[in-house]
Design a protein around this motif. Structure first.
Motif, PDB file in Angstrom:
ATOM      1  N   ALA A  94       1.079  -1.134   0.013  1.00  0.00           N
ATOM      2  CA  ALA A  94       0.148  -0.084   0.055  1.00  0.00           C
ATOM      3  C   ALA A  94       0.880   1.303  -0.009  1.00  0.00           C
ATOM      4  N   LYS A  95       0.568   2.075  -1.132  1.00  0.00           N
ATOM      5  CA  LYS A  95       1.389   3.338  -0.923  1.00  0.00           C
ATOM      6  C   LYS A  95       1.215   4.162  -0.038  1.00  0.00           C
ATOM      7  N   ASN A  96       0.017   4.185   0.461  1.00  0.00           N
ATOM      8  CA  ASN A  96      -0.360   5.169   1.566  1.00  0.00           C
ATOM      9  C   ASN A  96      -0.120   4.703   2.980  1.00  0.00           C
ATOM     10  N   ALA A  97       0.395   3.439   2.909  1.00  0.00           N
ATOM     11  CA  ALA A  97       1.021   2.739   4.350  1.00  0.00           C
ATOM     12  C   ALA A  97       2.521   3.040   4.150  1.00  0.00           C
ATOM     13  N   ALA A  98       3.220   2.658   3.040  1.00  0.00           N
ATOM     14  CA  ALA A  98       4.416   2.802   2.965  1.00  0.00           C
ATOM     15  C   ALA A  98       5.022   4.382   3.051  1.00  0.00           C
ATOM     16  N   LEU A  99       4.304   5.126   2.696  1.00  0.00           N
ATOM     17  CA  LEU A  99       5.002   6.746   2.898  1.00  0.00           C
ATOM     18  C   LEU A  99       5.256   6.936   4.217  1.00  0.00           C
ATOM     19  N   PRO A 100       4.141   6.825   5.014  1.00  0.00           N
ATOM     20  CA  PRO A 100       4.329   7.410   6.378  1.00  0.00           C
ATOM     21  C   PRO A 100       5.450   6.496   7.111  1.00  0.00           C
ATOM     22  N   MET A 101       5.651   5.274   6.650  1.00  0.00           N
ATOM     23  CA  MET A 101       6.617   4.415   7.534  1.00  0.00           C
ATOM     24  C   MET A 101       7.890   4.928   7.082  1.00  0.00           C
ATOM     25  N   MET A 102       7.946   5.264   5.857  1.00  0.00           N
ATOM     26  CA  MET A 102       9.434   5.507   5.373  1.00  0.00           C
ATOM     27  C   MET A 102       9.558   7.020   6.132  1.00  0.00           C
ATOM     28  N   ALA A 103       8.738   7.858   6.394  1.00  0.00           N
ATOM     29  CA  ALA A 103       8.865   9.027   7.276  1.00  0.00           C
ATOM     30  C   ALA A 103       9.094   8.901   8.685  1.00  0.00           C
ATOM     31  N   ALA A 104       8.568   7.671   9.107  1.00  0.00           N
ATOM     32  CA  ALA A 104       8.672   7.279  10.734  1.00  0.00           C
ATOM     33  C   ALA A 104      10.181   7.092  10.904  1.00  0.00           C
ATOM     34  N   THR A 105      10.986   6.526   9.859  1.00  0.00           N
ATOM     35  CA  THR A 105      12.044   6.291  10.063  1.00  0.00           C
ATOM     36  C   THR A 105      13.152   7.299  10.509  1.00  0.00           C
ATOM     37  N   GLU A 151      16.264  -2.655  -3.553  1.00  0.00           N
ATOM     38  CA  GLU A 151      16.473  -3.936  -4.000  1.00  0.00           C
ATOM     39  C   GLU A 151      14.979  -4.619  -4.344  1.00  0.00           C
ATOM     40  N   GLY A 152      14.546  -4.513  -5.547  1.00  0.00           N
ATOM     41  CA  GLY A 152      13.108  -4.903  -5.905  1.00  0.00           C
ATOM     42  C   GLY A 152      12.082  -4.282  -4.801  1.00  0.00           C
ATOM     43  N   HIS A 153      11.620  -5.093  -4.109  1.00  0.00           N
ATOM     44  CA  HIS A 153      10.224  -4.582  -3.397  1.00  0.00           C
ATOM     45  C   HIS A 153      10.857  -4.140  -1.859  1.00  0.00           C
ATOM     46  N   THR A 154      12.102  -4.355  -1.630  1.00  0.00           N
ATOM     47  CA  THR A 154      12.649  -4.017  -0.274  1.00  0.00           C
ATOM     48  C   THR A 154      13.625  -2.754  -0.190  1.00  0.00           C
ATOM     49  N   LEU A 155      13.224  -2.087   0.801  1.00  0.00           N
ATOM     50  CA  LEU A 155      13.703  -0.698   0.890  1.00  0.00           C
ATOM     51  C   LEU A 155      14.445  -0.532   2.345  1.00  0.00           C
ATOM     52  N   ARG A 156      15.822  -0.061   2.383  1.00  0.00           N
ATOM     53  CA  ARG A 156      16.463  -0.142   3.529  1.00  0.00           C
ATOM     54  C   ARG A 156      16.727   1.536   3.609  1.00  0.00           C
ATOM     55  N   ILE A 157      16.334   2.000   4.943  1.00  0.00           N
ATOM     56  CA  ILE A 157      16.551   3.480   5.059  1.00  0.00           C
ATOM     57  C   ILE A 157      17.342   3.517   6.279  1.00  0.00           C
ATOM     58  N   GLU A 158      18.492   4.491   6.067  1.00  0.00           N
ATOM     59  CA  GLU A 158      19.281   4.749   7.271  1.00  0.00           C
ATOM     60  C   GLU A 158      19.033   6.232   7.445  1.00  0.00           C
ATOM     61  N   SER A 159      18.230   6.662   8.449  1.00  0.00           N
ATOM     62  CA  SER A 159      17.868   8.166   8.779  1.00  0.00           C
ATOM     63  C   SER A 159      18.976   8.710   9.819  1.00  0.00           C
ATOM     64  N   GLY A 160      19.728   7.943  10.514  1.00  0.00           N
ATOM     65  CA  GLY A 160      20.712   8.505  11.686  1.00  0.00           C
ATOM     66  C   GLY A 160      21.407   9.683  11.032  1.00  0.00           C
ATOM     67  N   THR A 161      21.878   9.799   9.676  1.00  0.00           N
ATOM     68  CA  THR A 161      22.842  10.693   9.062  1.00  0.00           C
ATOM     69  C   THR A 161      21.900  12.118   8.466  1.00  0.00           C
ATOM     70  N   VAL A 162      20.639  12.143   8.871  1.00  0.00           N
ATOM     71  CA  VAL A 162      19.954  13.292   8.203  1.00  0.00           C
ATOM     72  C   VAL A 162      20.346  14.532   8.998  1.00  0.00           C
ATOM     73  N   LYS A 163      20.638  15.665   8.256  1.00  0.00           N
ATOM     74  CA  LYS A 163      21.331  16.812   8.857  1.00  0.00           C
ATOM     75  C   LYS A 163      20.442  17.874   8.391  1.00  0.00           C
ATOM     76  N   MET A 164      19.895  17.761   7.368  1.00  0.00           N
ATOM     77  CA  MET A 164      19.274  19.102   6.728  1.00  0.00           C
ATOM     78  C   MET A 164      17.566  18.942   6.805  1.00  0.00           C
ATOM     79  N   PRO A 165      17.004  19.698   7.882  1.00  0.00           N
ATOM     80  CA  PRO A 165      15.753  19.147   7.880  1.00  0.00           C
ATOM     81  C   PRO A 165      14.736  20.284   6.984  1.00  0.00           C
TER      82      PRO A 165
END
Ligand code: EPU
Length: 424
Positions: A21-32, A67-81
């Motif tokens: 689900a697009k509208n479930a995946a997007l907020p999860m990506m934000a939650a990282t 990688e295909g349908h798998t997404l890995r997100i590292e957000s610890g490096t976020v600097k620019m809000p």
């Protein structure tokens, strides 16, 4: 720009599998953005909105690998809000970074989304909630600028249930000091899924799926591994497609429990809907019966399936009244459906459809994501050839729709326009 060309009239027969689900995946990506370390999400749909959100997280300083349908997100490096206009204007869901950024970075600068093809879509309730939690809000040069210390829990009541508003505040409150209570919260399954994801990360949220969500703030959240739920709107779109083409489709990986409002209407219209394994079989009958539709927040009839139902009811025999209560301007598909022979009158938030049992193929233009889907469905059921242009709208939210439809018997193909010759 790609176009989709359909020769209508084929029955859809076979099996189709629903994507994440697009509208479930997007907020999860934000939650990282609330965590340090690497989260992994499986069953991520391959869609343009997901690519835009990846670009946004990378712009913020995060690292994203797919990688295909798998997404890995590292957000610890976020600097620019900062979420710039160029990204926010192509996808309003970018606003979902506001709550997490202000909660973790104590600062956020996010472009105001502005109106879109379906309505004004203000974000006043997102801002009101964050202000109640102690954020200072300034609006300048088209941007929301927010600063805060550690956010503080608050009692917040939404004037109207808002999906991304509830999600933004739930994420912000997860790291706030003390308890936040969200009243008149959105109850959509994607909101429940985000609450479960946040709880997996270590948050303390309960009441999701009801009007009142309670969030007990914690000091930190950790990365997780999670599989995204199937897309109820994609599933609903295929159910309507089967009904409109007198088809016999087994729709696999279908979250039927989230589609009660649609199932009731399809059955009233004379469509057979039977649970089968992990999915549902939808068999269209010869004649579609007219049924009235009124959209409302979950568990009501979803606004995201209204345009598709308008296409279906244009094929019915009789009078249908569709009332759109969620967005004030979500009838952009109507003028295009009229070009295909549909008889539809608009009066404010109501569309009155005089179905005459048929549609005829025509060149039409997509105006937004769900409007595009309704034109594709109309094309599948119409006599002759339909050409849908501006299909980039469709690519925002439907994974390989033309391939999935072709695999169950539709005569449908995507055509890429040759680059225009340079004028001299
Ligand atoms: N609203 C306000 N103030 C706010 C927020 C919302 O007045 O601060 C109003 C809106 O103008 C609208 C109503 O509240 O009249 C409901 O809007 P909501 O905020 O729930 O919509 P959203 O969060 O912007 C999400 C989905 C939409 C879906 C709606 C309604 C995502 C990323 N988007 O939008 O999905 O239509 O909820 O269910 O979750 C789509 O996928 O095609 C799509 C548009």
């Amino acid at each position: 720009m790609d176009r989709i060309i359909i020769r209508g009239g084929n029955r859809l027969i076979g099996e189709v599998t629903i994507s994440g689900a697009k509208n479930a995946a997007l907020p999860m990506m934000a939650a990282t953005l609330l965590t340090e370390g690497c989260s992994t999400f499986r069953n991520i749909p391959e869609l343009r909105d997901i690519v835009t959100f990846k670009t946004l997280i990378e712009h913020l300083g995060g690292k994203v690998e797919q990688e295909g349908h798998t997404l890995r997100i590292e957000s610890g490096t976020v600097k620019m809000p900062e979420a710039p206009y160029e990204l926010v204007k192509t996808m309003r869901a970018s606003i979902l970074v506001l709550g997490p950024l202000v909660a973790r970075m104590k600062r956020a600068r996010v472009s105001l989304p502005g109106g879109c093809a379906i309505g004004a879509r203000p974000i006043n309730l997102h801002l009101m909630g964050l202000e109640r939690m102690g954020a200072k809000v300034r609006i300048e040069h088209g941007y929301v600028d927010m600063t805060a210390g550690r956010l503080k829990g608050a009692d917040i009541c939404f004037d109207t249930p808002t999906v991304t508003g509830t999600e933004n505040l739930m994420m912000a409150a997860a790291l706030a000091e003390g308890v936040t209570v969200l009243e008149n919260a959105a109850k959509e399954p994607e909101v429940v899924e985000l609450a479960m994801v946040l709880n997996k990360m270590g948050a303390r949220i309960d009441g999701m799926g009801t009007d009142t969500i309670r969030i007990d703030g914690v000091e930190e959240l950790r990365p997780i591994v999670h599989t995204v739920m199937p897309d109820r709107i994609e599933a609903g779109t295929f159910m309507i497609a089967s009904a409109m083409t007198r088809g016999n489709l087994l729709i696999r990986n279908c979250p039927l429990e989230d589609l009660d409002a649609l199932v009731v209407k399809l059955k009233e219209a004379g469509v057979e809907v039977t649970p089968e394994g992990d999915g549902v079989r939808v068999v269209g009958s010869g004649q579609i019966r007219s049924v009235d539709i009124k959209t409302s927040p979950y568990p009501g009839f979803p606004t995201d399936l209204q345009a598709q139902m308008a296409a279906m009811m244009s094929m019915a025999n009789g009078l249908t009244v569709i009332t759109e209560t969620v967005f004030e301007n979500r009838f952009m598909h109507v003028s295009e459906l009229r070009r295909m022979g549909a008889k539809i009158k608009i009066d404010g938030r109501t569309a009155i459809i005089k179905g005459n049992g048929r549609l005829s193929g025509a060149p039409v233009m997509a105006t937004d994501l769900r409007a595009s889907a309704s034109l594709v469905l109309a094309g599948l059921a119409a006599d002759g050839k339909t050409e849908v242009s501006r299909v980039y709208h469709l690519d925002r939210g439907y994974e390989r729709i033309e391939k999935k439809l072709a695999a169950v018997g539709a005569d449908i193909k995507r055509v890429k326009d040759a680059p225009k010759a340079r004028q001299v």
